[in-house]
Scaffold this active site. Sequence first.
Site, PDB file in Angstrom:
ATOM      1  CB  ILE A  13      46.371  49.549  46.178  1.00 22.93           C
ATOM      2  CG1 ILE A  13      46.712  48.351  45.516  1.00 22.93           C
ATOM      3  CG2 ILE A  13      45.165  49.513  46.532  1.00 22.93           C
ATOM      4  CD1 ILE A  13      46.523  46.941  46.277  1.00 22.93           C
ATOM      5  N   GLY A  14      48.791  51.003  43.699  1.00 19.17           N
ATOM      6  CA  GLY A  14      50.262  51.216  43.576  1.00 19.17           C
ATOM      7  C   GLY A  14      51.043  50.087  43.175  1.00 19.17           C
ATOM      8  N   GLY A  15      50.208  48.911  42.351  1.00 15.97           N
ATOM      9  CA  GLY A  15      51.004  48.003  42.082  1.00 15.97           C
ATOM     10  C   GLY A  15      52.326  48.203  41.031  1.00 15.97           C
ATOM     11  CG  ASP A  34      42.563  54.851  40.691  1.00 14.13           C
ATOM     12  OD1 ASP A  34      43.125  53.929  40.086  1.00 14.13           O
ATOM     13  OD2 ASP A  34      41.296  54.779  40.979  1.00 14.13           O
ATOM     14  CD  GLU A  58      36.922  59.495  30.876  1.00 17.08           C
ATOM     15  OE1 GLU A  58      35.776  58.610  31.051  1.00 17.08           O
ATOM     16  OE2 GLU A  58      37.597  59.403  32.165  1.00 17.08           O
ATOM     17  CB  SER A  76      46.235  48.241  35.355  1.00 11.90           C
ATOM     18  OG  SER A  76      45.506  47.018  35.506  1.00 11.90           O
ATOM     19  CB  CYS A  79      39.684  43.996  34.114  1.00  7.70           C
ATOM     20  SG  CYS A  79      39.163  43.822  35.651  1.00  7.70           S
ATOM     21  CB  SER A 376      46.189  44.950  42.820  1.00  7.61           C
ATOM     22  OG  SER A 376      47.314  45.534  42.666  1.00  7.61           O
TER      23      SER A 376
END
EC number: 2.1.1.204
Length: 391
Positions: A13-15, A34, A58, A76, A79, A376
Site C-alpha cells: 500500500i506504499g509504506g 506488487d 520473477e 519488504s 514475511c 505493512s
Amino acid sequence: MEPLRVLELYSGIGGMHHALRESRVPAHVVAAIDVSTVANEVYKHNFPHTHLLAKTIEGISLEEFDKLSFNMILMSPPCQPFTRIGLQGDMSDRRTNSFLYILDILPRLQKLPKYILLENVKGFEVSSTRGLLIQTMEACGFQYQEFLLSPSSLGIPNSRLRYFLIAKLQSEPLCFQAPGQILMEFPNSGTVQPQEYAVVEEGKLRVRTREPDVCLDSSSTQCSGQDSILFKHETAADIDRKRQQDSDLSVQMLKGFLEDGDTAQYLLPAKSLLRYALLLDIVKPTSRRSMCFTKGYGSYIEGTGSVLQTAEDVQIENIYKSLPDLPPEEKIAKLSMLKLRYFTPKEIANLLGFPPEFGFPEKTTVKQRYRLLGNSLNVHVVSKLLTVLCE
C-alpha cells in the site's frame, strides 16, 4: 544532488514510498511492483502518477530491470516464511522464490544500485535466506548494517519489532557499522549497551535481549508472587511491565492517534467478549503502548493487536474479578461496561506513521484494510533509516 531513481519492490500500500517522502531524500520512484490487486488499488489511490507494475518479480527479466536504471531498491519481501508463528519454511517456502530471484539477478545488473533498504519480520535474522542476502551484499561490494527496531524507540505507542538491512555501495565502512552485530537502536541515538546488540558466535547469529526488570519495589529482595495470576491471564509481572510502559514519558499516549468520529461499528460483539475476554490485550487512550497489529486484526482476537477501552472511568480489575461466578448474560453485561472496541483502520494507519492524507478506495472493505495494514510497515522507522543511509 540528483534525485535518486527508486525501485520499490513488494510495494503493497506504499509504506516505503511514504517513508521516502517523509525522509525528504530527493528521489523519484521509477517503478513499484506488487502482485496484489487489492494492495495495488490502494497504492494507485495514493500515488496515481507512479508507474505501478502488477506482475510477479520473477516475471521481470534482467533486461527490463536494467532499463529502469534505478540506483536505490526499497523492498519488504513476504514475511510468512520467517514468522515465529508460521511454519518457518525459509528458502523451501515458494513465497521466498521472488526474493531469491532478486538476489540472483542483483550481481548481474549492468549497474548496481547505490542504496538498498530491506524490511522483514523478526525471525528473518536467523534464516538461511538472510545468510544468502549477506553473502550477496558482500560479493557485490556493499557496506551494510542490520537492525531490529520497534516504533516505540521513536516514541510511538506501538510494538512492531522488525528486521531491517540498509546497504550502501562503497569501499569504506558506514560510520556506524558494527560488523557481525544487529543494532537494537538507531545510530546516533545515544550509547548502546553491549547487551542490546545481537552477536555472532561460532558462525551463528544470536540475539541478546535484556530480561525485563519486574521488581519495582526496591525494598523487596525477590519477586515473590510474580507468577501468580491476579486477574484475566495476567500475573503481577505482566501488570508491572505494562505499568512501566505506561509511565514512560518518552512515548506518546494513544489518544493522539485516535479518531474523533463515531466508532460504534468497531465495538466488540457480545460473543467475542464472552469467548475471548481472558485473551484480550486492553489499552486506554492514556496508555503509552499497544500490541503489534497483524493482518488478522478484526477477524481474530488472540495475538492480533490490542483493543481500546473507551469507558476510561471503569476499573478493569473490578470487572474481571467479578466475572468467574456470573452466568453468561451477566458476564456480557459486565464486560460491556468497558466499551471495548477495535482500533479503526485509520487509527492503525496513524500508529504506522502513514500521513493524514493517506486513504483507501471506498470499495476496500474494513477486513481488507486491516489485512493490508497488518502486512505493512512503520513509515517513521523506515524514514529515519533512509535519512541515516543517505547522509
